[in-house]
Design a protein around this motif. Structure first.
Motif, PDB file in Angstrom:
ATOM      1  N   SER A 115      45.786  31.478  30.659  1.00  9.77           N
ATOM      2  CA  SER A 115      46.089  32.976  31.625  1.00  9.77           C
ATOM      3  C   SER A 115      46.444  34.052  30.698  1.00  9.77           C
ATOM      4  O   SER A 115      47.255  34.169  30.008  1.00  9.77           O
ATOM      5  CB  SER A 115      46.875  32.737  32.653  1.00  9.77           C
ATOM      6  OG  SER A 115      48.118  32.330  31.734  1.00  9.77           O
ATOM      7  N   ASP A 165      46.169  37.848  36.650  1.00 10.22           N
ATOM      8  CA  ASP A 165      46.985  36.881  37.263  1.00 10.22           C
ATOM      9  C   ASP A 165      46.288  37.223  38.379  1.00 10.22           C
ATOM     10  O   ASP A 165      46.360  37.779  39.873  1.00 10.22           O
ATOM     11  CB  ASP A 165      47.989  36.330  36.767  1.00 10.22           C
ATOM     12  CG  ASP A 165      48.046  34.915  37.857  1.00 10.22           C
ATOM     13  OD1 ASP A 165      47.800  34.667  38.716  1.00 10.22           O
ATOM     14  OD2 ASP A 165      49.239  34.794  37.921  1.00 10.22           O
ATOM     15  N   THR A 217      45.836  34.843  40.695  1.00  9.67           N
ATOM     16  CA  THR A 217      46.255  34.166  42.247  1.00  9.67           C
ATOM     17  C   THR A 217      47.448  34.874  43.107  1.00  9.67           C
ATOM     18  O   THR A 217      48.073  34.756  43.985  1.00  9.67           O
ATOM     19  CB  THR A 217      47.687  32.919  42.030  1.00  9.67           C
ATOM     20  OG1 THR A 217      48.067  32.875  40.279  1.00  9.67           O
ATOM     21  CG2 THR A 217      45.797  32.322  41.031  1.00  9.67           C
ATOM     22  N   LYS A 218      48.128  36.334  42.325  1.00  5.03           N
ATOM     23  CA  LYS A 218      49.783  36.446  42.734  1.00  5.03           C
ATOM     24  C   LYS A 218      49.208  38.221  43.729  1.00  5.03           C
ATOM     25  O   LYS A 218      49.517  38.655  44.635  1.00  5.03           O
ATOM     26  CB  LYS A 218      50.183  37.249  42.079  1.00  5.03           C
ATOM     27  CG  LYS A 218      51.093  36.214  41.111  1.00  5.03           C
ATOM     28  CD  LYS A 218      52.458  36.478  40.451  1.00  5.03           C
ATOM     29  CE  LYS A 218      52.668  35.117  40.123  1.00  5.03           C
ATOM     30  NZ  LYS A 218      52.021  34.162  38.851  1.00  5.03           N
ATOM     31  N   ALA A 219      47.329  38.186  44.079  1.00  6.73           N
ATOM     32  CA  ALA A 219      47.392  39.609  44.490  1.00  6.73           C
ATOM     33  C   ALA A 219      47.052  39.155  45.728  1.00  6.73           C
ATOM     34  O   ALA A 219      46.683  38.385  46.242  1.00  6.73           O
ATOM     35  CB  ALA A 219      45.586  39.937  43.824  1.00  6.73           C
ATOM     36  N   SER A 220      47.371  40.511  46.822  1.00  6.72           N
ATOM     37  CA  SER A 220      47.961  39.923  47.992  1.00  6.72           C
ATOM     38  C   SER A 220      45.827  40.425  48.375  1.00  6.72           C
ATOM     39  O   SER A 220      45.293  39.453  49.579  1.00  6.72           O
ATOM     40  CB  SER A 220      48.455  40.180  48.943  1.00  6.72           C
ATOM     41  OG  SER A 220      48.536  42.150  48.820  1.00  6.72           O
ATOM     42  N   GLN A 252      39.258  30.893  38.579  1.00  8.44           N
ATOM     43  CA  GLN A 252      40.582  30.799  38.844  1.00  8.44           C
ATOM     44  C   GLN A 252      39.762  30.326  40.877  1.00  8.44           C
ATOM     45  O   GLN A 252      39.430  31.310  41.338  1.00  8.44           O
ATOM     46  CB  GLN A 252      41.599  32.355  39.434  1.00  8.44           C
ATOM     47  CG  GLN A 252      41.840  32.796  37.749  1.00  8.44           C
ATOM     48  CD  GLN A 252      42.860  33.835  38.137  1.00  8.44           C
ATOM     49  OE1 GLN A 252      43.459  33.900  38.431  1.00  8.44           O
ATOM     50  NE2 GLN A 252      42.415  35.049  37.395  1.00  8.44           N
ATOM     51  N   VAL A 255      42.088  30.931  44.498  1.00  9.10           N
ATOM     52  CA  VAL A 255      43.083  32.414  44.898  1.00  9.10           C
ATOM     53  C   VAL A 255      42.770  31.840  46.401  1.00  9.10           C
ATOM     54  O   VAL A 255      41.840  31.328  47.286  1.00  9.10           O
ATOM     55  CB  VAL A 255      42.275  33.424  44.736  1.00  9.10           C
ATOM     56  CG1 VAL A 255      42.130  33.641  42.850  1.00  9.10           C
ATOM     57  CG2 VAL A 255      40.811  33.427  45.433  1.00  9.10           C
ATOM     58  N   THR A 256      43.920  32.849  46.756  1.00  9.37           N
ATOM     59  CA  THR A 256      44.181  32.444  47.937  1.00  9.37           C
ATOM     60  C   THR A 256      45.431  33.956  48.945  1.00  9.37           C
ATOM     61  O   THR A 256      45.948  33.800  49.617  1.00  9.37           O
ATOM     62  CB  THR A 256      45.102  31.217  48.707  1.00  9.37           C
ATOM     63  OG1 THR A 256      46.698  31.387  47.509  1.00  9.37           O
ATOM     64  CG2 THR A 256      44.624  29.632  48.172  1.00  9.37           C
ATOM     65  N   PRO A 257      44.138  34.948  48.499  1.00  6.31           N
ATOM     66  CA  PRO A 257      45.288  36.463  49.527  1.00  6.31           C
ATOM     67  C   PRO A 257      45.052  36.578  50.215  1.00  6.31           C
ATOM     68  O   PRO A 257      44.342  35.618  51.031  1.00  6.31           O
ATOM     69  CB  PRO A 257      43.926  37.423  48.371  1.00  6.31           C
ATOM     70  CG  PRO A 257      42.824  36.774  48.385  1.00  6.31           C
ATOM     71  CD  PRO A 257      42.995  34.687  48.178  1.00  6.31           C
ATOM     72  N   LYS A 258      45.501  37.972  50.889  1.00  8.71           N
ATOM     73  CA  LYS A 258      45.359  37.654  52.456  1.00  8.71           C
ATOM     74  C   LYS A 258      44.491  38.568  53.174  1.00  8.71           C
ATOM     75  O   LYS A 258      44.082  37.962  54.401  1.00  8.71           O
ATOM     76  CB  LYS A 258      46.420  39.063  52.412  1.00  8.71           C
ATOM     77  CG  LYS A 258      48.365  38.409  52.519  1.00  8.71           C
ATOM     78  CD  LYS A 258      49.624  39.361  52.971  1.00  8.71           C
ATOM     79  CE  LYS A 258      50.390  39.095  53.166  1.00  8.71           C
ATOM     80  NZ  LYS A 258      51.171  39.777  52.234  1.00  8.71           N
ATOM     81  N   SER A 262      41.581  31.354  51.187  1.00  5.93           N
ATOM     82  CA  SER A 262      41.823  33.429  51.876  1.00  5.93           C
ATOM     83  C   SER A 262      41.921  33.684  52.924  1.00  5.93           C
ATOM     84  O   SER A 262      41.644  32.337  53.525  1.00  5.93           O
ATOM     85  CB  SER A 262      40.806  33.987  51.071  1.00  5.93           C
ATOM     86  OG  SER A 262      40.870  33.668  50.348  1.00  5.93           O
TER      87      SER A 262
END
Ligand SMILES: Cc1cc2nc3c(=O)[nH]c(=O)nc-3n(C[C@H](O)[C@H](O)[C@H](O)COP(=O)(O)OP(=O)(O)OC[C@H]3O[C@@H](n4cnc5c(N)ncnc54)[C@H](O)[C@@H]3O)c2cc1C
Ligand SMILES: Nc1ncnc2c1ncn2[C@@H]1O[C@H](COP(=O)(O)O)[C@@H](O)[C@H]1O
Lengths: 315, 260
Positions: free
Chosen positions: A186, A190, A192-195, A248, A250-253, A273
Motif C-alpha cells: 500500500s 489509503d 479505506t480511511k476516507a469517510s 481496494q 472501501v466502506t466510506p460513509k 459503503s
C-alpha cells in the motif's frame, strides 16, 4: 441430479467462505454432495468441512500442493472426480478457480459454465456483457464443470454427518512452477480511511477530467478520489486509486460513483459503503442497483454544479 | 520464435445492447465492433516481445466477415500475418468448440508462445485460454500482469485478489492469458496501416481445420437459452428535475448524512 463434487479452496490455512457458498449452490442443484480439499497439512480443515455440509471429503494432501499450481491442482481435481464419480463439479470463480476449471472441462470434454451466480429451473444463471445482461445457460447431458461467483449465495452454516478420505495425487508432471506470492504494497492513498470517496469511471473520458471534475468534488467534501479499473489500466490514475476486487475494498460513509457502470468486480469493492450515490447517463446501468440515490444524467452537468453547491453550503 | 495471438471481435463497449428476436443474443446489426479489450493488451505484449528481439506475430480470430476489420487493425499495429477462421457452421459454438478450432490452428502454427485475453467483454466466459492450453498440451497462466523471459520460458505475475501477485514460471511452449492494464496499448500508425494492406489474411473454414461437422450449436455442450435484463431489486431512488433541483436534493442528503 447425481453426484456433485465441491472443490474447496484454502486461504491462509483455512477453507474460504466461498467454499461454504458452494455447499449452498450444490443444495440448490440437488444431489449427493461430496467435496475435495487440496493442500498441504489440511487434514484438520477437511475434517471440519466434512461436518459442515461437505459430505465425504476427499483430501489431496501433499507438500507439492502447498501453493496453487495449475498442473498440480488439475491433477488433484481430476483424481477427486474419479474418486467421487461426480457429474457436476463446483469451483469458486477465484483467481485459482478460473485458472484451472476450464482446463478440467477441456480435458474431460464436458460442459463448462463460467461464473454462475444462481441455478433456477434446470439452468445456470450468469452475467454477460460485464453485468449489463444476464443469461440462462443450459448444459447438454448431466456432466458439467461449473465455476460459481463468490458472494452470490449465502454460505451454508448448518452441520452434517461427513467423513474424510485420503486421495493420492501424482503431481510429478507439473510444468508450471509456483515461485512466490507478492502481497500488495500500500503506497500513498489509503482509501479505506476516507469517510467520503468520489470515484470516476471510464465515463469520465480522459485524465484531465479527473483533475478538473472529480477531484474538486472530493476536495469540497473533504474526501478522497477513487476510480474504476479501466481508468487505472489506461494510465489515467495510479493503481492505488482503484476500487474493486483487484484494488481496494472501501466502506466510506458516502461513495459517489460517476460514470461507473457497476460491474461485479467494482461492486465488491464499494457495496459495503454506508450510502451510495450514482451518477450515470444510462438508466439501466447496474450501479443503480446498489446505490441508494441515483441521478440519470451527464456527469459533466451534475458534478461541477454539485461541487459549487457543496462549497456554497459550507459558506 | 513465433507468437500466436488469439483475438476476438466484440460489440463496442458503448454499443446499445438490444435483445434479438430469438432472445438468445443481442442484435448485432447496426452496432460498432472492436477488438476485445483484454486482447489488445495481449497483442501489445506480443509486439513488445517482437520489438525487443525477433519474433513472428501471427493473429488469429474466429468470427464472421466483420472480423477482417479487427485483423487489419492488428496487422496495422505490427502483427505479421493473420488467420481468419470463418464458417457459418461455427454459429452457436460454445467456448469448448472455439477452443478446439483454435487448438487446430495452434497445431498448424506450433507457436512458442500463445498470448490471449483473460476474458471476452461480451460472453465473459474466461474459458478459452485454459481450455486451449489443455487441448494444446501446454502449461498456462491467466490474469497475467507482467511477462518476463526467464531461462527456457517465461516468468509471469498473475493477479490475485486485492492486487497481490503470484509469480509463476512456465517453460516454452506455453500460453499466457493477460489481465487488462499490463501495458499501454499502441495505436496503429498511418505507416502501419498502409503496410498492413500487403500483409496476408489466411481464411480457413472448419473443414480446413479437420473439424467439419464438429462445430456449431450441434457440437456445443452449453447453450444460452435466454438472455435478459438483470432482475431489478429495489434499486436507487432516482432524483429527477433540473440540474439545480437535483443538486439541491443531493446537498440535502449529504447534510442529512452529517457530512456537511
Ligand atoms: C479479474 C477481474 C478483476 C477486476 N477488478 C476490477 C476492480 O478492482 N475494479 C474495477 O472497477 N473493475 C475491475 N474489473 C473490471 C470490471 O469488470 C469492469 O470492466 C470495470 O469495472 C468497468 O469500469 P467502468 O464502470 O468505469 O467502465 P464501463 O463499464 O465502460 O462504464 C462506463 C459508464 O460510464 C457511463 N457514462 C459514460 N459517459 C458518461 C457521462 N458523460 N455521464 C455519466 N455517465 C457516463 C456509461 O453509461 C457507463 O455506464 C475487473 C475485471 C476482472 C475480470
Ligand atoms: N472467436 C474467437 N477468436 C479468437 N480468439 C478468441 C475467440 N473467442 C475467445 N477468444 C480468446 O479467448 C479469450 C477469452 O475469451 P472467453 O473465454 O470467450 O471469455 C479472449 O480474450 C480471446 O483471446
Amino acid at each position: 441430479m447425481g453426484n456433485i463434487l465441491i472443490v474447496t479452496e484454502l486461504k491462509d490455512g483455512a477453507i474460504r467462505e466461498a467454499s461454504y457458498e458452494l455447499v449452498s449452490f450444490a443444495q440448490k442443484i440437488g444431489g449427493d454432495i461430496k467435496s475435495l480439499v487440496i493442500g498441504s497439512g489440511v487434514a484438520g480443515e477437511a475434517e471440519s468441512f466434512a461436518k459442515k455440509g461437505g459430505g465425504t471429503v476427499y483430501v489431496a494432501d501433499d507438500a507439492s500442493l502447498a501453493n496453487y499450481n495449475v498442473d498440480g491442482y488439475a491433477a488433484a481435481i481430476r483424481a477427486g472426480i474419479d474418486a467421487s464419480g461426480a457429474d457436476v463439479v463446483l469451483i469458486s470463480n477465484t483467481p485459482s478457480g478460473w485458472d484451472v476449471a476450464p482446463r478440467i472441462a477441456a480435458a474431460l470434454d464436458v460442459a463448462f459454465v463460467s461464473d454462475a451466480f444462481d441455478f433456477q429451473d434446470g439452468a445456470y444463471i450468469r452475467r454477460i456483457f460485464n453485468g449489463k445482461l444476464d443469461a440462462r445457460v443450459k448444459v447438454e447431458g448431466d456432466k458439467a464443470i461449473v465455476s460459481v461467483q463468490p458472494g452470490a449465495l449465502a454460505a451454508f452454516d448448518g452441520s452434517s454427518e461427513g467423513s474424510t478420505e485420503a486421495l493420492t495425487v501424482d503431481t510429478s508432471g507439473a510444468r508450471a512452477k509456483f515461485i512466490e506470492v507478492k502481497v500488495a504494497e500500500s503506497k500513498g492513498v489509503d482509501l479505506t480511511k476516507a469517510s467520503v470517496i468520489v470515484s470516476g469511471g471510464r465515463g469520465v473520458g480522459d485524465p484531465e477530467k479527473f483533475t478538473e471534475v472529480i477531484q474538486p468534488l472530493a476536495d469540497a467534501l473533504g474526501g478522497a478520489m477513487g476510480a474504476s479499473r479501466p481508468v487505472v489500466d489506461a494510465g489515467w490514475l495510479p493503481h492505488q486509486y482503484q476500487v474493486g476486487s483487484s484494488g481496494q475494498v472501501v466502506t466510506p460513509k458516502l461513495y459517489i460513483a460517476c460514470g461507473i457502470s457497476g460491474a461485479i468486480q467494482h461492486l465488491v469493492g464499494m457495496k459495503g459503503s454506508n450510502f451510495i450515490i450514482a451518477i450515470n447517463k444510462d438508466p439501466d446501468a447496474p450501479i443503480f442497483e446498489v446505490a441508494q440515490l441515483g441521478v440519470v444524467a451527464d456527469l459533466f452537468e451534475i458534478v461541477p454544479a454539485l461541487t459549487a453547491a457543496v462549497a456554497a453550503a459550507k459558506g | 520464435m513465433k507468437i500466436l495471438v488469439c483475438l476476438k471481435q466484440v460489440p463496442h463497449q458503448d454499443a446499445r445492447l438490444d435483445i434479438d428476436g430469438a432472445g438468445t443474443w443481442i442484435k448485432e446489426d447496426g452496432i460498432k465492433f472492436e477488438i476485445n479489450s483484454y486482447d489488445t493488451f495481449a497483442l501489445e505484449e506480443a509486439l513488445r516481445i517482437k520489438d525487443a528481439g525477433e519474433a513472428e506475430v501471427v493473429v488469429v480470430s474466429i468470427g464472421p466477415d466483420r472480423v477482417t476489420q479487427a485483423l487489419r487493425t492488428a496487422l496495422g499495429m505490427g502483427a505479421d500475418r493473420a488467420v481468419h477462421v470463418k464458417d457459418t457452421e461455427i454459429d452457436g459454438s460454445d467456448a469448448l468448440v472455439i477452443s478446439k478450432l483454435l487448438a487446430a490452428v495452434g497445431k498448424e502454427e506450433s507457436p512458442d508462445l500463445v498470448l490471449m485475453g483473460l476474458m471476452s467483454d461480451d460472453g465473459n466466459t474466461a474459458a478459452v485460454a485454459p481450455m486451449l492450453a489443455e487441448l494444446m498440451g501446454i502449461p498456462s497462466a491467466t490474469a497475467v500482469m507482467s511477462v518476463e523471459a526467464s531461462g527456457d520460458g517465461y516468468k509471469v505475475e498473475r493477479e490475485l485478489e486485492g492486487g497481490a501477485l503470484e509469480v509463476v514460471e512456465l517453460p516454452k511452449p506455453c500460453l499466457i492469458a493477460v489481465q487488462s492494464g499490463l501495458n499501454q496499448v499502441r495505436y496503429a500508425s498511418l505507416k502501419g496501416i498502409m503496410a498492413a494492406k500487403k500483409k496476408p489474411i489466411d481464411v480457413k473454414g472448419a473443414g480446413d481445420l479437420g473439424l467439419a461437422g464438429n462445430v456449431g450449436a450441434g457440437a456445443a455442450k452449453t447453450h444460452i437459452e435466454k438472455i435478459f435484463a438483470p432482475v431489478k431489486g429495489e434499486g436507487a431512488e432516482i432524483v429527477e428535475g433540473s440540474t439545480d433541483e437535483v443538486v439541491t436534493q443531493l446537498v440535502a442528503k449529504i447534510k442529512e448524512l452529517g457530512l456537511l
